[in-house]
Write an enzyme that holds these catalytic residues in place. Structure first.
Site, short mmCIF file in Angstrom:
data_model
loop_
_atom_site.label_atom_id
_atom_site.label_comp_id
_atom_site.label_asym_id
_atom_site.label_seq_id
_atom_site.Cartn_x
_atom_site.Cartn_y
_atom_site.Cartn_z
N ASN A 11 -36.38 -38.23 27.40
CA ASN A 11 -35.55 -37.05 27.65
C ASN A 11 -35.95 -36.56 29.04
O ASN A 11 -36.97 -35.90 29.20
CB ASN A 11 -35.84 -36.01 26.56
CG ASN A 11 -34.97 -34.77 26.70
OD1 ASN A 11 -34.21 -34.64 27.65
ND2 ASN A 11 -35.10 -33.88 25.73
N ARG A 91 -31.72 -39.61 26.26
CA ARG A 91 -30.88 -38.45 25.97
C ARG A 91 -30.06 -38.17 27.22
O ARG A 91 -30.60 -37.99 28.30
CB ARG A 91 -31.75 -37.24 25.64
CG ARG A 91 -30.93 -36.06 25.27
CD ARG A 91 -31.79 -34.89 24.90
NE ARG A 91 -30.95 -33.82 24.40
CZ ARG A 91 -31.43 -32.68 23.93
NH1 ARG A 91 -32.72 -32.50 23.88
NH2 ARG A 91 -30.60 -31.76 23.50
N HIS A 179 -25.95 -30.14 22.04
CA HIS A 179 -26.90 -30.21 20.92
C HIS A 179 -26.42 -31.14 19.81
O HIS A 179 -26.85 -31.03 18.65
CB HIS A 179 -27.17 -28.81 20.31
CG HIS A 179 -28.08 -27.96 21.14
ND1 HIS A 179 -27.88 -26.61 21.32
CD2 HIS A 179 -29.17 -28.28 21.85
CE1 HIS A 179 -28.82 -26.12 22.11
NE2 HIS A 179 -29.62 -27.11 22.45
N ARG A 239 -30.90 -18.60 29.72
CA ARG A 239 -29.45 -18.71 30.01
C ARG A 239 -28.69 -17.56 29.34
O ARG A 239 -29.06 -17.11 28.26
CB ARG A 239 -28.91 -20.04 29.50
CG ARG A 239 -29.36 -21.21 30.34
CD ARG A 239 -28.91 -22.53 29.74
NE ARG A 239 -30.02 -23.28 29.19
CZ ARG A 239 -29.90 -24.28 28.31
NH1 ARG A 239 -28.72 -24.64 27.88
NH2 ARG A 239 -30.97 -24.90 27.86
N GLU A 377 -34.47 -34.70 17.36
CA GLU A 377 -33.52 -35.39 18.23
C GLU A 377 -34.04 -36.77 18.66
O GLU A 377 -33.27 -37.71 18.82
CB GLU A 377 -33.22 -34.51 19.45
CG GLU A 377 -32.38 -33.30 19.07
CD GLU A 377 -32.64 -32.08 19.94
OE1 GLU A 377 -33.81 -31.64 20.00
OE2 GLU A 377 -31.68 -31.56 20.53
#
Ligand code: ADP
Length: 392
Positions: A11, A91, A179, A239, A377
């Site tokens: 990732n 990813r 996601h 964010r 993930e």
């Protein structure tokens, strides 16, 4: 070590590379290289905790994704007893409109993914840098791209569009949703653990540094809070989440901010960090007595509750609500606030089960099942990569 395939999951972000090395289905080493280009560090631990370290990486080693991966390589091979990596699963934040599933990476795929850089300028270039580095360092390994957008590709058109001229939609200004790898993992868990929840009307709240929610029906995404970029929807660590576009116009016209200024503000100085003025970290905010920390948590919870109501309307009711991600899995306080006074929805949680973060935290009379499921993930990327490896 067994004969099982060795798969490395990467990732790659702007300043970090997270990695997990799998032998077959078992994660044997994981960790991350952080501070790329500045003060690089590596932290690594093996699954049996036989070795674990956290130390500075030489500044030359930490200059780029390629040098960092090159420095990591001997640390990995020494733990696989020299066994080569069969495949690297990456990813990749954006798959655009064309990719509804993971793909093996070749030069043509890289060219397609490069075209998506303007849609995810803060993530996609670093994902691609990780791919280029891994191709150079593991030339014999199969490289696989797993997209955060893929899971949402078949959501309904009303969830795919903004109310903008059609030409913008055609050129790719759409609500992609992100996601997806986390949502897929949760669904795969439910398929085995609770098929009724898997097949029913489901809302998953992925609450981490990045946060989003997804409405899922019959195992398909039908709506999510993130849109064109990973800025939309819920407020996050740094964010802003949902924002009136007029605010951006005001910042640029009345305050003379440049596009770069606004980008930095919305991506790195907003959310929990910006609202509280203290921290992006939920643990810090929860333990702070500062009223601004409380207000930031209140807003975070308010937006989750609002989206939950909206998703209940879109789904025609909810059978199951799942909390996941660092906050969703660990913050009993956030779960409790989200689930307070939700009798109108038939949703209530048991305080003790909630404190213990049991898999099912619903109270007896609740008609909505409320669950806490740790996401994974990396495991999802491993499965996709292994499947593609088998099919080649
Ligand atoms: P990322 O999106 O970077 O993968 P994570 O899913 O790891 O992030 O979530 C990080 C968030 O989870 C941080 O805000 C952190 O404070 C929060 N978190 C982790 N553990 C706890 C805890 N025990 N209580 C409350 N929040 C927690």
């Amino acid at each position: 070590m067994t004969d099982a395939q060795t798969i490395l999951v990467l990732n790659s972000g702007s300043s970090s590379i997270k990695f997990t090395l799998f032998a077959g289905q078992d994660p044997i080493v994981d960790g991350q290289i952080s501070g790329l280009g500045a003060a690089p560090r590596i932290s690594l631990k093996s699954s049996q905790d036989k070795d674990r370290f956290d130390r500075d990486l030489g500044s030359e080693d930490g200059q780029s994704h390629t040098t960092a991966l090159a420095a990591l390589l001997p640390m990995l091979t020494s733990r696989t007893h020299g066994r080569a990596v069969d495949a690297v699963g990456h990813r990749v934040v954006h798959g655009g409109v064309d990719h509804a599933a993971p793909i093996p990476i070749d030069q043509a795929a890289i060219a397609r993914l490069e075209k998506l850089v303007p849609l995810a300028p803060l993530h996609q270039p670093h994902n691609l840098a990780g791919i280029e580095s891994a191709r150079a360092l593991f030339p014999d390994a199969v490289q696989v791209a797993c997209f955060d957008t893929a899971f949402h590709r078949h959501h309904p058109w009303v969830n795919d569009t903004f109310a903008l001229p059609r030409a913008l939609y055609e050129e790719g200004v759409r609500r992609y949703g992100f996601h997806g790898l986390s949502y897929e993992y949760i669904l795969s868990h439910l398929e085995a653990a609770d098929p009724r929840a898997h097949d029913g009307r489901l809302v998953v709240a992925h609450l981490g540094n990045g946060a989003s929610m997804c409405a899922i029906k019959n195992g398909q995404s039908i709506g999510s809070t993130m849109g064109f970029t990973a800025l939309d929807g819920l407020p996050m660590g740094t964010r802003c989440g949902q924002l009136d576009p007029g605010v951006v116009l005001y910042l640029m016209t009345a305050k003379g901010m440049t596009a770069d200024d606004v980008t930095a503000l919305l991506y790195t100085q907003s959310g929990l960090k910006g609202m509280s003025g203290i921290s992006q970290d939920m643990r810090t905010l929860q333990s702070s007595g500062d009223p601004d920390a409380k207000r930031a948590i209140d807003y975070f919870v308010f937006r989750i509750r609002r989206e939950l109501g909206a998703m209940a309307a879109v789904l025609g009711g909810i059978d199951t609500l799942v909390f996941t991600g660092g906050i969703g899995e660990n913050s009993a306080m956030v779960r409790e606030k989200v689930c307070a006074d939700q009798n109108w929805l038939g949703l209530a949680i048991d305080p003790e089960k909630n404190m213990a973060a049991e898999q099912d935290i619903s109270s007896g009379p609740s008609t909505v099942k409320v669950m806490v499921i740790p996401t994974n993930e990396e495991e999802m990327i491993r499965r996709h990569t292994a499947r593609i490896l088998r099919a080649l």
